[in-house]
Scaffold this motif. Structure first.
Motif, PDB file in Angstrom:
ATOM      1  N   LEU A  25      38.533  -3.302 -38.565  1.00 35.56           N
ATOM      2  CA  LEU A  25      38.009  -4.744 -38.349  1.00 35.56           C
ATOM      3  C   LEU A  25      36.649  -5.230 -38.531  1.00 35.56           C
ATOM      4  O   LEU A  25      36.266  -6.329 -38.476  1.00 35.56           O
ATOM      5  N   GLY A  26      35.848  -4.179 -38.850  1.00 35.42           N
ATOM      6  CA  GLY A  26      34.503  -4.307 -39.158  1.00 35.42           C
ATOM      7  C   GLY A  26      33.621  -4.110 -37.861  1.00 35.42           C
ATOM      8  O   GLY A  26      32.305  -4.359 -38.025  1.00 35.42           O
ATOM      9  N   LEU A  27      33.849  -3.707 -36.890  1.00 35.34           N
ATOM     10  CA  LEU A  27      33.088  -3.372 -35.447  1.00 35.34           C
ATOM     11  C   LEU A  27      32.642  -2.138 -35.675  1.00 35.34           C
ATOM     12  O   LEU A  27      33.276  -1.057 -36.181  1.00 35.34           O
ATOM     13  N   GLU A  28      31.499  -2.077 -35.589  1.00 30.16           N
ATOM     14  CA  GLU A  28      30.785  -0.493 -35.401  1.00 30.16           C
ATOM     15  C   GLU A  28      30.259  -0.048 -34.138  1.00 30.16           C
ATOM     16  O   GLU A  28      29.637  -1.020 -33.294  1.00 30.16           O
ATOM     17  N   GLU A  29      29.912   1.190 -33.615  1.00 23.84           N
ATOM     18  CA  GLU A  29      29.228   1.477 -32.516  1.00 23.84           C
ATOM     19  C   GLU A  29      27.913   1.404 -32.543  1.00 23.84           C
ATOM     20  O   GLU A  29      26.986   1.711 -33.332  1.00 23.84           O
ATOM     21  N   VAL A  30      27.768   0.296 -31.516  1.00 20.97           N
ATOM     22  CA  VAL A  30      26.335   0.109 -31.161  1.00 20.97           C
ATOM     23  C   VAL A  30      25.556   0.944 -29.791  1.00 20.97           C
ATOM     24  O   VAL A  30      24.439   0.892 -29.481  1.00 20.97           O
ATOM     25  N   MET A  31      26.477   1.485 -28.841  1.00 19.73           N
ATOM     26  CA  MET A  31      26.131   2.020 -27.689  1.00 19.73           C
ATOM     27  C   MET A  31      26.891   3.108 -27.423  1.00 19.73           C
ATOM     28  O   MET A  31      28.465   2.828 -27.660  1.00 19.73           O
ATOM     29  N   SER A  32      26.798   4.508 -26.915  1.00 24.02           N
ATOM     30  CA  SER A  32      27.692   5.256 -26.182  1.00 24.02           C
ATOM     31  C   SER A  32      26.915   5.881 -25.016  1.00 24.02           C
ATOM     32  O   SER A  32      26.045   6.594 -25.490  1.00 24.02           O
ATOM     33  N   LEU A  33      27.348   6.093 -24.005  1.00 23.47           N
ATOM     34  CA  LEU A  33      26.931   6.699 -22.801  1.00 23.47           C
ATOM     35  C   LEU A  33      27.956   7.927 -22.249  1.00 23.47           C
ATOM     36  O   LEU A  33      27.923   8.510 -21.226  1.00 23.47           O
ATOM     37  N   GLY A  34      28.859   8.292 -23.440  1.00 25.30           N
ATOM     38  CA  GLY A  34      30.029   9.099 -22.880  1.00 25.30           C
ATOM     39  C   GLY A  34      31.175   8.701 -22.179  1.00 25.30           C
ATOM     40  O   GLY A  34      32.364   8.883 -22.737  1.00 25.30           O
ATOM     41  N   ILE A  36      31.216   5.171 -21.907  1.00 24.02           N
ATOM     42  CA  ILE A  36      31.610   3.919 -22.169  1.00 24.02           C
ATOM     43  C   ILE A  36      31.086   3.673 -23.843  1.00 24.02           C
ATOM     44  O   ILE A  36      29.934   4.446 -23.902  1.00 24.02           O
ATOM     45  N   MET A  37      31.623   3.321 -24.576  1.00 21.85           N
ATOM     46  CA  MET A  37      30.992   2.965 -25.972  1.00 21.85           C
ATOM     47  C   MET A  37      31.310   1.441 -26.151  1.00 21.85           C
ATOM     48  O   MET A  37      32.298   0.664 -26.038  1.00 21.85           O
ATOM     49  N   GLU A  93      21.054   3.489 -13.967  1.00 24.85           N
ATOM     50  CA  GLU A  93      19.934   4.192 -14.793  1.00 24.85           C
ATOM     51  C   GLU A  93      20.219   4.024 -16.201  1.00 24.85           C
ATOM     52  O   GLU A  93      19.052   4.266 -16.933  1.00 24.85           O
ATOM     53  N   TRP A  94      20.923   3.199 -16.798  1.00 19.79           N
ATOM     54  CA  TRP A  94      20.842   2.936 -18.119  1.00 19.79           C
ATOM     55  C   TRP A  94      20.381   1.640 -18.415  1.00 19.79           C
ATOM     56  O   TRP A  94      20.482   1.078 -19.390  1.00 19.79           O
ATOM     57  N   GLY A  95      19.847   0.926 -17.671  1.00 17.22           N
ATOM     58  CA  GLY A  95      18.986   0.023 -17.695  1.00 17.22           C
ATOM     59  C   GLY A  95      19.659  -1.516 -17.480  1.00 17.22           C
ATOM     60  O   GLY A  95      19.013  -2.364 -17.884  1.00 17.22           O
ATOM     61  N   ASN A 110      32.354  -7.482 -14.339  1.00 20.83           N
ATOM     62  CA  ASN A 110      31.103  -6.710 -14.160  1.00 20.83           C
ATOM     63  C   ASN A 110      30.183  -7.710 -14.651  1.00 20.83           C
ATOM     64  O   ASN A 110      29.667  -8.233 -16.014  1.00 20.83           O
ATOM     65  N   VAL A 111      29.219  -8.418 -13.868  1.00 17.65           N
ATOM     66  CA  VAL A 111      28.227  -9.477 -14.021  1.00 17.65           C
ATOM     67  C   VAL A 111      26.744  -8.570 -14.202  1.00 17.65           C
ATOM     68  O   VAL A 111      26.502  -7.777 -13.209  1.00 17.65           O
ATOM     69  N   LEU A 112      26.007  -8.849 -15.186  1.00 18.57           N
ATOM     70  CA  LEU A 112      24.725  -7.843 -15.330  1.00 18.57           C
ATOM     71  C   LEU A 112      23.725  -8.623 -16.023  1.00 18.57           C
ATOM     72  O   LEU A 112      23.939  -9.593 -16.631  1.00 18.57           O
ATOM     73  N   SER A 113      22.884  -7.996 -16.044  1.00 19.27           N
ATOM     74  CA  SER A 113      21.373  -8.356 -16.723  1.00 19.27           C
ATOM     75  C   SER A 113      20.780  -7.222 -17.264  1.00 19.27           C
ATOM     76  O   SER A 113      20.650  -6.201 -16.474  1.00 19.27           O
ATOM     77  N   HIS A 114      20.324  -7.143 -18.308  1.00 23.17           N
ATOM     78  CA  HIS A 114      19.448  -6.166 -18.819  1.00 23.17           C
ATOM     79  C   HIS A 114      17.875  -5.930 -18.116  1.00 23.17           C
ATOM     80  O   HIS A 114      17.557  -6.939 -17.910  1.00 23.17           O
ATOM     81  N   ARG A 115      17.388  -4.923 -17.746  1.00 27.11           N
ATOM     82  CA  ARG A 115      16.185  -4.878 -16.932  1.00 27.11           C
ATOM     83  C   ARG A 115      14.873  -4.470 -18.120  1.00 27.11           C
ATOM     84  O   ARG A 115      15.310  -4.264 -19.239  1.00 27.11           O
TER      85      ARG A 115
END
Length: 115
Positions: A25-34, A36-37, A93-95, A110-115
């Protein structure tokens, strides 16, 4: 408080198969921590899906993630409302700084902000 993005989280042991399927569908991997992707649209980078086996530091895997510009304010608002906090506010630890809350339908957010 402003919303930056909303991402559905799919709990699955089939990460590779999911990457291939959503890639059609056109989605590409932009992040993987093992564990979670995240897959995103190249033309609209905030259009995303995350695939996770389980959550690394929380007791449950969330159903969705909502990125906000001020997670501390979001946490205070949720606590004041009496909402059920599933995972306390903490720096990861992943920011990211995040917490989990249960919505009225029983979904874990999951409610989040990037640091």
């Amino acid at each position: 408080m402003a919303i930056r993005r909303v991402v559905p989280n799919i709990q699955s042991e089939a990460a590779q198969e999911s990457r291939e399927f959503y890639g059609l569908l056109g989605l590409e991997e932009v992040m993987s921590l093992g564990w979670i992707m995240t897959l995103a649209s190249p033309s609209s980078p905030t259009a995303q899906i995350s695939v996770m086996t389980s959550d690394k530091t929380a007791p449950v895997a969330p159903d969705m993630s909502i990125e906000v510009d001020d997670v501390d304010t979001a946490y205070a608002v949720m606590r004041a409302s009496g909402a059920e906090i599933i995972h306390p506010l903490q720096d990861e630890e992943w920011g990211v700084r995040r917490f989990f809350v249960r919505d009225p339908s029983g979904r874990v957010v999951n409610v989040l902000s990037h640091r």
